[in-house]
Write a protein that holds these residues in place. Structure first.
Motif, short mmCIF file in Angstrom:
data_model
loop_
_atom_site.label_atom_id
_atom_site.label_comp_id
_atom_site.label_asym_id
_atom_site.label_seq_id
_atom_site.Cartn_x
_atom_site.Cartn_y
_atom_site.Cartn_z
N MET A 120 0.82 -1.21 0.00
CA MET A 120 0.00 0.00 0.00
C MET A 120 0.85 1.26 0.00
O MET A 120 0.34 2.37 0.17
N ALA A 121 2.18 1.09 -0.16
CA ALA A 121 3.12 2.21 -0.26
C ALA A 121 3.14 3.07 1.00
O ALA A 121 3.18 4.30 0.93
N VAL A 122 3.11 2.41 2.16
CA VAL A 122 3.28 3.10 3.44
C VAL A 122 4.37 2.39 4.22
O VAL A 122 4.80 1.28 3.87
N ASN A 123 4.82 3.03 5.30
CA ASN A 123 6.01 2.53 5.99
C ASN A 123 5.74 1.72 7.25
O ASN A 123 6.67 1.16 7.82
N ALA A 124 4.48 1.68 7.71
CA ALA A 124 4.22 1.00 8.96
C ALA A 124 2.86 0.31 8.92
O ALA A 124 1.97 0.73 8.18
N PRO A 125 2.69 -0.76 9.73
CA PRO A 125 1.39 -1.44 9.78
C PRO A 125 0.25 -0.50 10.17
O PRO A 125 -0.85 -0.59 9.61
N SER A 126 0.51 0.40 11.12
CA SER A 126 -0.53 1.34 11.54
C SER A 126 -0.93 2.26 10.39
O SER A 126 -2.11 2.61 10.24
N ALA A 127 0.04 2.65 9.57
CA ALA A 127 -0.26 3.51 8.43
C ALA A 127 -1.09 2.77 7.39
O ALA A 127 -2.00 3.35 6.77
N TYR A 129 -3.17 0.33 8.07
CA TYR A 129 -4.51 0.21 8.67
C TYR A 129 -5.30 1.51 8.49
O TYR A 129 -6.46 1.50 8.06
N ASN A 130 -4.66 2.64 8.81
CA ASN A 130 -5.34 3.93 8.70
C ASN A 130 -5.70 4.26 7.26
O ASN A 130 -6.78 4.80 6.97
N LYS A 131 -4.80 3.94 6.33
CA LYS A 131 -5.08 4.20 4.92
C LYS A 131 -6.26 3.36 4.44
O LYS A 131 -7.14 3.86 3.72
N ALA A 132 -6.29 2.10 4.86
CA ALA A 132 -7.39 1.22 4.46
C ALA A 132 -8.72 1.74 5.01
O ALA A 132 -9.75 1.72 4.32
N LYS A 133 -8.71 2.23 6.25
CA LYS A 133 -9.94 2.74 6.84
C LYS A 133 -10.39 4.02 6.14
O LYS A 133 -11.58 4.23 5.90
N ARG A 134 -9.43 4.89 5.80
CA ARG A 134 -9.81 6.13 5.10
C ARG A 134 -10.43 5.81 3.75
O ARG A 134 -11.40 6.44 3.33
N GLN A 135 -9.85 4.83 3.03
CA GLN A 135 -10.38 4.48 1.72
C GLN A 135 -11.75 3.81 1.84
O GLN A 135 -12.58 3.93 0.94
N LYS A 136 -11.96 3.11 2.93
CA LYS A 136 -13.25 2.45 3.14
C LYS A 136 -14.38 3.47 3.19
O LYS A 136 -15.54 3.16 2.88
N ALA A 137 -14.06 4.71 3.58
CA ALA A 137 -15.07 5.77 3.69
C ALA A 137 -15.77 6.01 2.36
O ALA A 137 -16.90 6.50 2.32
N VAL A 138 -15.10 5.68 1.25
CA VAL A 138 -15.68 5.90 -0.08
C VAL A 138 -17.00 5.15 -0.23
O VAL A 138 -17.92 5.62 -0.89
N GLU A 139 -17.12 3.97 0.41
CA GLU A 139 -18.29 3.12 0.22
C GLU A 139 -19.33 3.28 1.32
O GLU A 139 -20.37 2.63 1.28
N LEU A 140 -19.05 4.12 2.32
CA LEU A 140 -19.94 4.23 3.47
C LEU A 140 -20.67 5.57 3.51
O LEU A 140 -20.13 6.58 3.05
N LEU A 141 -21.89 5.55 4.07
CA LEU A 141 -22.67 6.76 4.26
C LEU A 141 -22.89 6.96 5.76
O LEU A 141 -22.96 6.00 6.53
#
Length: 271
Positions: A120-127, A129-141
């Motif tokens: 996912m082109a990030v440097n840490a597991p926490s990053a 996780y956070n990136k995945a959650k931010r992208q998940k917002a695209v599908e949520l209302l």
């Protein structure tokens, strides 16, 4: 004069203005319009432009051959460039959606966040996780009346996911209740129809019993099951009204009385 402090925005609070998104787009049609522009400009390589459904390749072609439009009016060049901008934005939006689904598949297959980080082109597991959650917002209302897109923060996404899980659980419970009610309804309705000749009737009673009789043998889909339940309620209302209007029991023998009593009891349980 003391400067007023700005209140911190709650991480789960929706944005004041809904983020603008392209959403659904007939990308093939837009690529076709781009192709037509290049053909009208006598682009010598226009026939090499990828097919309308090969969006990424078509965009790369249009970018590489933008010079072929220099002989056309600025308005035409501008229109072509704007279509490319729109399509790239669409690609970006879609990439977030599809990468999110790929991450979910990877997680279900046992992938750890430390493994996903470089992908996912990030440097840490926490990053990751956070990136995945931010992208998940695209599908949520969110839960507001306007049903805006969820704020792109991990906290907001988690809140929305929990709400979605509660809604899905409630929907599953409702479906289970409906299935149980339908299983109980079938024998009760069948028994009522068997005693039809021993029930007083009028036009309304006859109409609703005929509707039940028509749908009962083919009652498989959710719509058919809902229709059967609705006809059942209407038939009982019609029988009850007839009994009140005539001041005589609508059941003419004991078997009909028991069938009708079972039907009324089931209807009361549903309430």
């Amino acid at each position: 004069m003391t400067k007023r402090r700005r209140r911190a925005t709650q991480p789960t609070k929706p944005l004041l203005k809904a983020p603008q998104r392209i959403g659904f787009l007939d990308s093939g049609a837009v690529v076709g319009e781009l192709r037509q522009i290049h053909e009208d400009a006598d682009d010598p390589d226009a026939e090499r432009m990828p097919a309308d459904d090969e969006l990424f390749g078509a965009l790369l072609y249009a970018e590489k051959h933008a010079q072929a439009l220099r002989s056309r009016p600025e308005a035409v060049q501008r229109a072509a460039a704007l279509k490319r901008v729109q399509l790239w934005e669409y690609v970006r939006e879609q990439s977030e959606i599809h990468q999110t689904r790929a991450v979910e598949d990877a997680r279900q297959a046992g992938a750890q966040w430390i493994e996903l980080a470089p992908a996912m082109a990030v440097n840490a597991p926490s990053a990751a996780y956070n990136k995945a959650k931010r992208q998940k917002a695209v599908e949520l209302l969110d839960e507001t009346l306007e049903r805006q897109r969820v704020r792109r923060t991990p906290e907001a996404v988690l809140q929305a996911e929990r709400r979605l899980m509660r809604e899905q659980a409630a929907e599953r419970r409702a479906q289970e209740v409906a299935q149980l009610h339908h299983a109980l309804l079938l024998p009760v309705v069948s028994r009522l129809l068997e005693q039809r000749e021993f029930l007083r009737s009028d036009d309304d009673v006859d109409y609703w019993l005929e509707e039940i009789e028509a749908v009962l043998p083919h009652c498989r889909t959710p719509l058919q099951k809902a229709s059967l339940d609705r006809y059942f309620d209407a038939a009982l209302r019609a029988l009850s009204k007839l009994e009140r209007d005539t001041a005589h029991p609508v059941a003419l023998n004991e078997a009909a009385r028991l069938a009708l009593a079972a039907a009324v009891e089931l209807q009361q349980q549903k309430r």
